[in-house]
Enzyme design. Structure first.
Site, PDB file in Angstrom:
ATOM      1  CB  CYS A   1      -9.054  -0.850   2.204  1.00 55.50           C
ATOM      2  SG  CYS A   1      -7.364  -1.114   1.626  1.00 55.50           S
TER       3      CYS A   1
ATOM      4  CD  GLN B   1      -2.914  -1.009   2.354  1.00 53.66           C
ATOM      5  OE1 GLN B   1      -2.621  -1.608   3.382  1.00 53.66           O
ATOM      6  NE2 GLN B   1      -4.001  -0.256   2.252  1.00 53.66           N
TER       7      GLN B   1
END
Ligand code: QAP
Ligand code: CO
Length: 180
Positions: free
Chosen positions: A92, A50
């Site tokens: 998320c 990420q």
């Protein structure tokens, strides 16, 4: 250092991360950056891909909802055993502003290396169990939106495109033509 969190559907988020060969200072620095980035964004979990790093490292901190649990970093996590079923409305940090129900096993046993490179085994339930599975998915290029209906996923894809173009404009970049 707080790092920029990639927004889905960034191509790096579809890739599989590589195992860490040695837990050295560079890996500990990565872990520190991941905690800082997760805390700044007020998240409960973050995976290295990420922030654009394709290494098998995750950080978790569910202590706001599970006060008996401490933040934990896991290198090369492997889920050994799962049990039961649990539905949680997941979000998320790479899909900001979105949340959808996802069903996963309720209890997991995970083996990993800690920040000292020592092997550890942890059995998790509730939010932490969900978070471990959500974050290990990231290491395999899987997003929570891959667990929901394609209709919901495509609606979220459109909203992420708009968010990206808004951010690009705000940051004085050119908006993407198809999102104008
Ligand atoms: C993964 O997600 C997770 O949309 C971590 O505007 C999710 O920390 C594990 C967040 C659910 C277990 C259960 C999302 C913050 C944080 C947003 C996150 C937002 C602000 C998501
Ligand atoms: Co995520």
């Amino acid at each position: 250092m707080v790092r920029e969190i990639l927004v889905w559907p960034h191509p790096v988020l579809k890739q599989k991360a590589l195992p860490v060969e040695l837990v050295d200072d560079s890996v500990r620095e990565l872990i520190r950056d991941m905690f800082e980035s997760m805390n700044e964004a007020e998240g409960v979990g973050l995976a290295a891909p990420q922030i654009g790093v394709l290494k098998r490292v995750i950080v978790l901190d569910t202590s706001s909802k599970q006060p008996h649990l401490k933040p934990v970093a896991m290198v090369n996590p492997e889920i050994l055993e799962v049990e039961g079923s649990y539905v949680y409305k997941e979000g998320c940090l790479s899909v900001p502003g979105e949340a959808e129900d996802v069903e996963r096993p309720a209890k997991v046993t995970v083996r990993y290396l800690d920040e000292q490179g020592q092997p550890q085994t942890l059995t998790a339930e509730g939010l932490l169990a969900t978070a471990v599975q959500h974050e290990t998915d990231h290491l395999n290029g899987i997003m929570f939106v891959d667990h929901i209906s394609s209709l919901k996923r495509e609606l979220i894809r459109k909203r992420m495109k708009k968010l990206q173009s808004y951010r690009a404009e705000r940051d004085h970049d050119e908006p993407r033509a198809e999102a104008r």
